[in-house]
Design a protein around this motif. Structure first.
Motif, short mmCIF file in Angstrom:
data_model
loop_
_atom_site.label_atom_id
_atom_site.label_comp_id
_atom_site.label_asym_id
_atom_site.label_seq_id
_atom_site.Cartn_x
_atom_site.Cartn_y
_atom_site.Cartn_z
N PHE A 180 0.90 -1.00 0.34
CA PHE A 180 -0.58 -0.01 -0.07
C PHE A 180 1.04 1.19 -0.03
CE2 PHE A 180 -2.33 -3.24 1.62
CZ PHE A 180 -3.15 -4.11 1.31
N PRO A 181 1.44 1.74 -1.46
CA PRO A 181 2.13 3.31 -1.05
C PRO A 181 2.00 4.29 -0.58
CG PRO A 181 1.67 2.28 -3.18
CD PRO A 181 0.51 1.00 -3.15
N LEU A 182 0.43 4.94 -0.66
CA LEU A 182 -0.19 5.43 -0.22
C LEU A 182 -1.76 5.27 0.17
CD1 LEU A 182 0.33 8.55 -0.30
CD2 LEU A 182 -0.87 8.78 -2.62
N VAL A 183 -1.78 5.72 0.92
CA VAL A 183 -3.35 6.10 1.47
C VAL A 183 -3.87 7.78 1.53
CG1 VAL A 183 -5.36 5.72 3.04
CG2 VAL A 183 -2.47 4.16 3.31
N ILE A 184 -4.95 7.50 0.45
CA ILE A 184 -5.64 8.33 0.57
C ILE A 184 -6.85 8.90 0.98
CG2 ILE A 184 -6.77 10.26 -1.18
CD1 ILE A 184 -4.59 9.27 -3.68
N ALA A 185 -7.57 9.56 1.89
CA ALA A 185 -8.78 9.49 2.84
C ALA A 185 -9.25 10.83 2.06
CB ALA A 185 -8.38 9.38 4.70
N VAL A 186 -10.34 10.26 1.65
CA VAL A 186 -11.49 11.64 0.72
C VAL A 186 -12.74 11.61 2.75
CG1 VAL A 186 -12.43 12.46 -0.33
CG2 VAL A 186 -10.36 11.06 -1.12
N THR A 187 -12.36 12.57 2.97
CA THR A 187 -14.00 12.94 4.01
C THR A 187 -14.27 14.47 4.74
OG1 THR A 187 -15.02 12.60 6.93
CG2 THR A 187 -12.78 12.09 6.03
N PRO A 188 -15.33 14.84 4.58
CA PRO A 188 -15.47 15.89 4.84
C PRO A 188 -15.56 16.02 6.89
CG PRO A 188 -17.28 15.51 4.46
CD PRO A 188 -16.76 14.36 3.78
N SER A 189 -14.75 15.23 6.88
CA SER A 189 -15.02 15.34 8.65
C SER A 189 -13.75 15.48 8.78
CB SER A 189 -16.31 14.17 9.30
OG SER A 189 -15.77 14.21 10.66
N PRO A 190 -13.44 16.55 9.95
CA PRO A 190 -12.13 16.70 10.41
C PRO A 190 -11.53 15.87 11.93
CG PRO A 190 -13.38 18.97 10.46
CD PRO A 190 -14.78 17.80 10.37
N THR A 191 -13.38 15.52 12.36
CA THR A 191 -12.97 14.38 13.00
C THR A 191 -12.36 13.19 12.68
OG1 THR A 191 -14.53 15.37 14.56
CG2 THR A 191 -14.37 13.22 15.34
N GLU A 192 -12.87 13.13 11.82
CA GLU A 192 -12.79 11.49 10.72
C GLU A 192 -11.36 11.47 10.63
OE1 GLU A 192 -13.68 7.56 9.29
OE2 GLU A 192 -14.70 8.80 10.96
N GLU A 201 -10.24 19.18 -3.75
CA GLU A 201 -8.97 19.17 -2.51
C GLU A 201 -8.16 18.22 -2.85
OE1 GLU A 201 -6.91 20.24 1.74
OE2 GLU A 201 -8.73 19.31 1.25
N LEU A 202 -8.35 17.09 -3.09
CA LEU A 202 -7.37 15.95 -4.02
C LEU A 202 -6.84 16.00 -5.30
CD1 LEU A 202 -6.12 13.90 -4.07
CD2 LEU A 202 -8.18 12.36 -4.53
N ARG A 203 -7.94 16.88 -6.61
CA ARG A 203 -7.30 17.11 -7.52
C ARG A 203 -6.09 18.23 -7.73
NH1 ARG A 203 -13.09 16.57 -8.71
NH2 ARG A 203 -13.50 14.59 -9.56
N ARG A 204 -6.63 19.37 -6.92
CA ARG A 204 -5.89 20.65 -7.16
C ARG A 204 -4.16 20.28 -6.44
NH1 ARG A 204 -10.00 23.77 -5.11
NH2 ARG A 204 -9.34 22.90 -2.59
N LEU A 205 -4.32 18.95 -5.57
CA LEU A 205 -2.90 18.51 -4.78
C LEU A 205 -1.60 17.64 -6.20
CD1 LEU A 205 -4.06 17.66 -1.16
CD2 LEU A 205 -2.61 19.65 -1.96
#
Length: 175
Positions: free
Chosen positions: A12-24, A46-50
């Motif tokens: 697993f070379p990279l884990v990308i997490a997409v969630t609007p929740s700061p707590t999550e 945001e992911l696309r921009r990065l």
């Protein structure tokens, strides 16, 4: 002819997490600390921009060679806001239970999750820990992951539970 040692393979070379929740995002950062490089973003924009915009080095930091960005095509992306999973150009809708199961398994991809742990994480109760519930949900989620052609699968570990496995080395994102 002598060969050198085989290169290490990162499952697993990279884990990308997409969630609007700061707590999550905080919870995922704590769970995945040290497991793999982690990118936490609030939404797909945001992911696309990065990924697409060149990043300027911070003032005073040494300049270095550009770092290879992960290919979005090789990433199973779980979007919590829309409750979908995307692999390359294909996307599937996930039910709440499927989403919660995939998210749980993705937080620690090589860990074997027991039936009780999965039941607690997905159904959020401790009373009715029926294996049949978990097995049925895993079967439906496996079918959907196969439908979009991902190499990510859910492997059964006899007598223990399930784990997320990656047979084609894509990055797997959490929520």
């Amino acid at each position: 002819m002598a060969r050198g040692p085989a290169p290490a393979v990162d499952l697993f070379p990279l884990v990308i997490a997409v969630t609007p929740s700061p707590t999550e995002r905080q919870r995922l950062a704590e769970h995945l600390d040290g497991v793999a490089p982690l990118l936490l973003v609030a939404d797909l924009d945001e992911l696309r921009r990065l990924i697409t915009e060149p990043q300027q080095p911070a003032e005073g930091s040494p300049t270095s060679a550009p770092v290879a960005e992960p290919e979005p095509a090789d990433t199973l992306l779980v979007d919590s806001a829309r409750s979908t999973a995307r692999w390359r150009d294909r996307e599937i809708d996930l039910t709440r239970l499927e989403h919660d199961l995939l998210t749980c398994l993705a937080t620690e991809p090589v860990r074997v999750w027991s039936y009780a742990e999965l039941h607690q994480a997905v159904w959020r109760d401790e009373g009715l820990q029926r294996r049949a519930d978990v097995q049925s949900l895993v079967k439906r989620l496996r079918r959907k992951l196969k439908e979009i052609g991902t190499g990510v699968s859910i492997d059964a570990v006899r007598g223990l539970g399930f784990r997320l496995a990656d047979h084609r080395r894509p990055s797997v994102s959490g929520t």
